[in-house]
Scaffold this motif. Structure first.
Motif, PDB file in Angstrom:
ATOM      1  N   UNK A  49       0.828  -1.204   0.000  1.00 38.65           N
ATOM      2  CA  UNK A  49       0.000   0.000   0.000  1.00 38.65           C
ATOM      3  C   UNK A  49       0.863   1.257   0.000  1.00 38.65           C
ATOM      4  N   UNK A  55       0.867   5.341   0.606  1.00 39.95           N
ATOM      5  CA  UNK A  55       0.069   6.366   1.255  1.00 39.95           C
ATOM      6  C   UNK A  55      -0.223   7.517   0.290  1.00 39.95           C
ATOM      7  N   UNK A  56      -1.408   8.070   0.453  1.00 34.97           N
ATOM      8  CA  UNK A  56      -1.799   9.270  -0.276  1.00 34.97           C
ATOM      9  C   UNK A  56      -2.245  10.280   0.777  1.00 34.97           C
ATOM     10  N   UNK A  57      -1.683  11.476   0.837  1.00 33.15           N
ATOM     11  CA  UNK A  57      -0.766  12.090  -0.131  1.00 33.15           C
ATOM     12  C   UNK A  57       0.609  11.421  -0.227  1.00 33.15           C
ATOM     13  N   UNK A  83       3.930  11.994   0.246  1.00 37.49           N
ATOM     14  CA  UNK A  83       4.529  13.023   1.094  1.00 37.49           C
ATOM     15  C   UNK A  83       5.940  12.630   1.486  1.00 37.49           C
ATOM     16  N   UNK A  89      -1.221   2.453  10.887  1.00 35.31           N
ATOM     17  CA  UNK A  89      -0.738   2.680   9.530  1.00 35.31           C
ATOM     18  C   UNK A  89      -1.556   1.896   8.512  1.00 35.31           C
ATOM     19  N   UNK A  90      -2.029   0.718   8.924  1.00 38.97           N
ATOM     20  CA  UNK A  90      -2.802  -0.105   7.991  1.00 38.97           C
ATOM     21  C   UNK A  90      -4.218   0.400   7.765  1.00 38.97           C
ATOM     22  N   UNK A 128       0.029   9.261   5.544  1.00 36.63           N
ATOM     23  CA  UNK A 128       1.261   8.853   6.212  1.00 36.63           C
ATOM     24  C   UNK A 128       1.142   8.907   7.736  1.00 36.63           C
ATOM     25  N   UNK A 129       1.882   8.018   8.400  1.00 40.64           N
ATOM     26  CA  UNK A 129       1.895   7.947   9.858  1.00 40.64           C
ATOM     27  C   UNK A 129       3.329   8.174  10.358  1.00 40.64           C
ATOM     28  N   UNK A 161       5.573  -0.205  10.305  1.00 40.74           N
ATOM     29  CA  UNK A 161       5.104   0.255   8.982  1.00 40.74           C
ATOM     30  C   UNK A 161       4.855   1.759   8.964  1.00 40.74           C
ATOM     31  N   UNK A 163       5.673   5.701   8.166  1.00 43.51           N
ATOM     32  CA  UNK A 163       6.236   6.409   7.021  1.00 43.51           C
ATOM     33  C   UNK A 163       7.359   7.342   7.455  1.00 43.51           C
TER      34      UNK A 163
END
Lengths: 215, 258
Positions: free
Chosen positions: A123, A125-127, A129, B197-198, B203-204, B224, B226
């Protein structure tokens, strides 16, 4: 001595753009933040930033009466689009149930999608970043002294799809390869934020303030 | 994959001065936010987060000046948290040169504030800070509740439901702090981080508990996340950001080091 106009139409943090230009410009240069169409037209070079949603950006451009001066400047003098200042140059964006943009270039702005994944199914992420690589697809004065595949700071949920491949100046991988920079004649525009991209970003802005507007 | 995982040092600012920074050896003024920001930038920090811990709201203007000073010379993303309660607070920080603001307590008491903020300024600058504490027993499946007031006051809100709601309301990013781990130096709560995060699209940033470089890597590989946020391991000069990046790269994590 020159005037560099940063177009202010109320969308986002423009302080950093001005700060960064002041750092790279000559002491005698004037960096002005302006919403005045006449000042945009008179400036020696124009920076067109932007954040937020496409619909709001287009509405703000029209409320400030900036549509014509942006379009003219984009065709006549060194012009740098940043983030939304890239996306709204295109004909149409998917954002806000579809938004007609300035239409200076043919193409579409599309959403990465909620189920966005990389090639191995992880997966994304969106945005989108953070710091990603920009692969330079043509040599250009604005890439001067910037290593190919340097990282720049991105934050966006929509990406550009241009119809004419000769517009491409840089691409970035996020699940697939998307257009992260375009160039034509006196215009250069980026999806990422050079004003937030440390040394590589400052070098790009330095290249811009010294650019004669020829590819 | 070519998007780098981010390392974000967090600086606590009280009345315009960085606190905890007292053990820095080779900078002129350990408490000067600009000096600290400059140093972290040189070491390769991917972003900076300033947390205003000033007790009195009368002194908030000080933080505005801090942000202005840092933004004048450090050209990486800046996030400001602490005391962000109204749209006017956000506007003030963005105008000063912040790229993002982090909203914590105000989001819990008024979730609509997050929606209004994202609508007004764009999701890209709205970070929702979430303080979560485990409320399930050791042998039960993990369940975490949102706490306020530095982890003292429970809210009854389930963390996984909350982060999805904040995502839907327009948060551009989640700054997730485990209140069980904060200050312990035993590592992030990676189970919590992974579950959050899932379930979100955005983003996390993992926060709370970092004591060494392995913990940072674990936050990415197991949690997981970001991005990883840490304060003390960088403040006290135990590790440099550049060392953290080398460590992570050696474990196959993509970082910005070019």
């Amino acid at each position: 001595m020159q005037t560099i106009a940063v177009v202010d139409y109320g969308m986002g943090n423009l302080r950093s753009v001005v700060n960064a230009l002041q750092v790279v410009a000559d002491d005698r240069d004037q960096v002005i933040l302006t919403s005045d169409p006449a000042q945009v037209l008179q400036a020696d070079r124009v920076v067109f930033p932007g954040q937020g949603a496409a619909g709001d950006c287009m509405r703000a451009i029209d409320e400030y009466g900036l549509r014509e001066s942006i379009t003219v400047a984009a065709q006549q003098r060194p012009f740098l689009g940043i983030c939304m200042g890239l996306q709204v140059l295109i004909e149409h964006s998917e954002e806000n149930q579809g938004t007609a943009c300035l239409g200076i270039f043919k193409g579409q702005v599309k959403y990465f999608g909620d189920g966005h994944k990389d090639q191995s199914g992880v997966k994304l992420k969106v945005p989108h970043m953070g710091w990603n690589r920009v692969t330079q697809t043509q040599s250009h004065p604005l890439w001067h002294s910037i290593a190919d595949d340097s990282r720049f700071y991105f934050v966006h949920s929509y990406y550009l799809e241009v119809e004419t491949p000769d517009l491409l100046a840089g691409v970035t991988d996020y699940g697939f390869s998307f257009t992260s920079a375009i160039a034509r004649d006196n215009l250069f525009a980026l999806q990422c934020h050079p004003e937030k991209s440390a040394d590589a970003g400052l070098q790009l802005l330095r290249n811009f303030v010294n650019w004669d507007g020829r590819p | 994959m070519s998007l780098a995982k981010r390392i974000i040092p967090c600086l606590d600012v009280d009345n315009g001065r960085v606190v905890k920074g007292v053990k820095f050896v080779d900078i002129r003024d350990a408490g000067d936010p600009v000096e600290n920001a400059r140093r972290y930038n040189l070491e390769g920090a991917d972003e900076l987060t300033f947390l205003d811990i000033t007790a009195s709201s009368d002194d908030r203007d000080t933080m505005v000046h801090v942000v202005e000073d840092v933004a004048r010379e450090v050209f990486i993303p800046l996030t400001v948290g602490g005391g962000i309660r109204e749209l006017a607070d956000i506007r003030r920080m963005l105008n000063a040169g912040a790229d993002k603001v982090s909203i914590n307590t105000a989001a819990v008491f008024n979730p609509e504030f997050v929606a209004a903020a994202a609508d007004k300024f764009g999701s890209q600058c709205i970070v929702v800070a979430v303080d979560a504490k485990r409320v399930s027993a050791e042998d039960e499946p993990g369940r975490w509740e949102i706490f306020t007031h530095g982890g003292r006051k429970p809210t009854g809100i389930d963390t996984l439901e909350w982060v999805q709601k904040m995502d839907a309301y327009g948060a551009g990013e989640i700054l997730l702090t485990s209140m069980d781990r904060d200050g312990t130096k035993i590592g992030f709560d990676n189970e919590l981080t992974r579950q959050v995060s899932e379930v979100v699209r955005v983003p996390v940033i993992a926060s709370g508990g970092v004591g060494n470089l392995q913990h940072l890597a674990d936050g990415i590989l197991q949690g997981k996340a970001d991005a990883v946020l840490a304060a003390s391991i960088f403040h006290f000069g135990e590790y440099r950001i550049s060392e953290a990046k080398a460590f992570m790269r050696a474990r196959g994590i993509e970082v910005r080091d070019d």
